[in-house]
Enzyme design. Sequence first.
Site, PDB file in Angstrom:
ATOM      1  N   ASP A  67       0.793  -0.997   0.133  1.00 14.49           N
ATOM      2  CA  ASP A  67      -0.137  -0.097  -0.204  1.00 14.49           C
ATOM      3  C   ASP A  67       0.821   1.342   0.006  1.00 14.49           C
ATOM      4  OD1 ASP A  67       1.427  -0.480   2.601  1.00 14.49           O
ATOM      5  OD2 ASP A  67      -0.812  -0.992   3.173  1.00 14.49           O
ATOM      6  N   HIS A 138      -7.350  -4.562  10.108  1.00 18.73           N
ATOM      7  CA  HIS A 138      -6.957  -5.003   8.732  1.00 18.73           C
ATOM      8  C   HIS A 138      -5.875  -5.273   8.169  1.00 18.73           C
ATOM      9  CE1 HIS A 138      -4.252  -0.429   9.178  1.00 18.73           C
ATOM     10  NE2 HIS A 138      -4.383  -1.850   8.978  1.00 18.73           N
ATOM     11  N   GLU A 143      -9.489  -1.417   5.142  1.00 13.86           N
ATOM     12  CA  GLU A 143     -10.611  -1.762   6.478  1.00 13.86           C
ATOM     13  C   GLU A 143     -11.495  -2.594   6.474  1.00 13.86           C
ATOM     14  OE1 GLU A 143      -8.874   0.455   8.864  1.00 13.86           O
ATOM     15  OE2 GLU A 143      -7.633   1.833   8.061  1.00 13.86           O
TER      16      GLU A 143
HETATM   17  C1  GLP Z   1      -0.660  -0.028   8.462  1.00 13.96           C
HETATM   18  C2  GLP Z   1       0.073  -0.585   7.427  1.00 13.96           C
HETATM   19  C3  GLP Z   1      -0.251  -1.457   7.215  1.00 13.96           C
HETATM   20  C4  GLP Z   1       0.605  -2.655   8.292  1.00 13.96           C
HETATM   21  C5  GLP Z   1      -0.180  -1.822  10.099  1.00 13.96           C
HETATM   22  C6  GLP Z   1       0.082  -2.012  11.042  1.00 13.96           C
HETATM   23  O1  GLP Z   1      -1.482   0.752   9.102  1.00 13.96           O
HETATM   24  N1  GLP Z   1      -1.428  -0.140   5.605  1.00 13.96           N
HETATM   25  O2  GLP Z   1      -0.178  -3.014   6.795  1.00 13.96           O
HETATM   26  O3  GLP Z   1       0.370  -3.757   8.837  1.00 13.96           O
HETATM   27  O4  GLP Z   1      -0.866  -0.525   9.715  1.00 13.96           O
HETATM   28  O5  GLP Z   1       0.809  -1.491  11.842  1.00 13.96           O
HETATM   29  P1  GLP Z   1       1.910  -1.008  12.726  1.00 13.96           P
HETATM   30  O6  GLP Z   1       2.959  -2.663  12.370  1.00 13.96           O
HETATM   31  O7  GLP Z   1       2.969  -0.410  12.679  1.00 13.96           O
HETATM   32  O8  GLP Z   1       1.239  -1.518  13.922  1.00 13.96           O
END
Ligand code: GLP
Length: 270
Positions: A67, A138, A143
Amino acid sequence: MRIIIEPDHVAVACRAARLVADFIRGKPSCVLGLPTGSTPLGMYRELIRLHRDEGLDFSEVITFNLDEYIGLAPGHRQSYRYYMQENFLDHVNIRSQNSHVPDGFTRDFEGSCDLYEQAIRDAGGIDLQILGIGSDGHIAFNEPGSSLASRTRIKALASETIRDNARFFESEADVPRLAITVGIGTILEARRCLLLGTGSAKASSICAMVEGPVTAQVPASVLQLHRDVLVLVDQAAGEQLQRRAYYEEVERVRQLLDAGELRQLGIGKP
Ligand code: GLP
């Protein structure tokens, strides 16, 4: 789903990196789907170390990120392209033409999403999709409520995600409201998935994903329908799992089987 519970986030990072490294050694021209966020940082660090110290070769590897925020230039410090260069790509020998991140700076959103899907198909599909998970369940930026058959497209971020990701920006108001994300249908087509979860903030979404019903309200739960998923969590992220004793038993049995210790499994006893 195979569930492995490691003691802490360092052990998760090392195990994930080892799995990815073994995968690359087994198929040097593999196609990897890559996540951003804080969870995979330790894995990227360890992969960089394996490249530097043990010659892990990425020269034929192709990568597709999950993404990208819309509206941030690739050089913006909070863009996922920037994150990938800083935390991984600049430190290993992946060819620049082989690393793909959705273009969040385009104005042709639909065309750019279609091209991304086409590029994944042209590369032969994702061999190993690595994923994190949001506190709202998500995956990528799919979402809650996302179609379980969705393809690469634009998504509005949920307020929980905006709050969670505000820590990377000066203020919550600076977090982009839109992102390009590969779809859940796109993720399900990967041949193998590896989902990482660390820290107690992920405990409820990990539990809902593994032990709850398959529902678009917890997009990660769709992975229950995939036939080759490994969920790698630390104790904190796994603490709400009700069947953890069983998952640990499955791993113990697997190890004995792999080692050919059939007698210890009660096989072949007179
Ligand atoms: C973000 C990304 C995801 C990721 C998630 C968790 O919003 N788009 O791909 O897995 O949130 O992030 P984190 O590893 O910082 O908790």
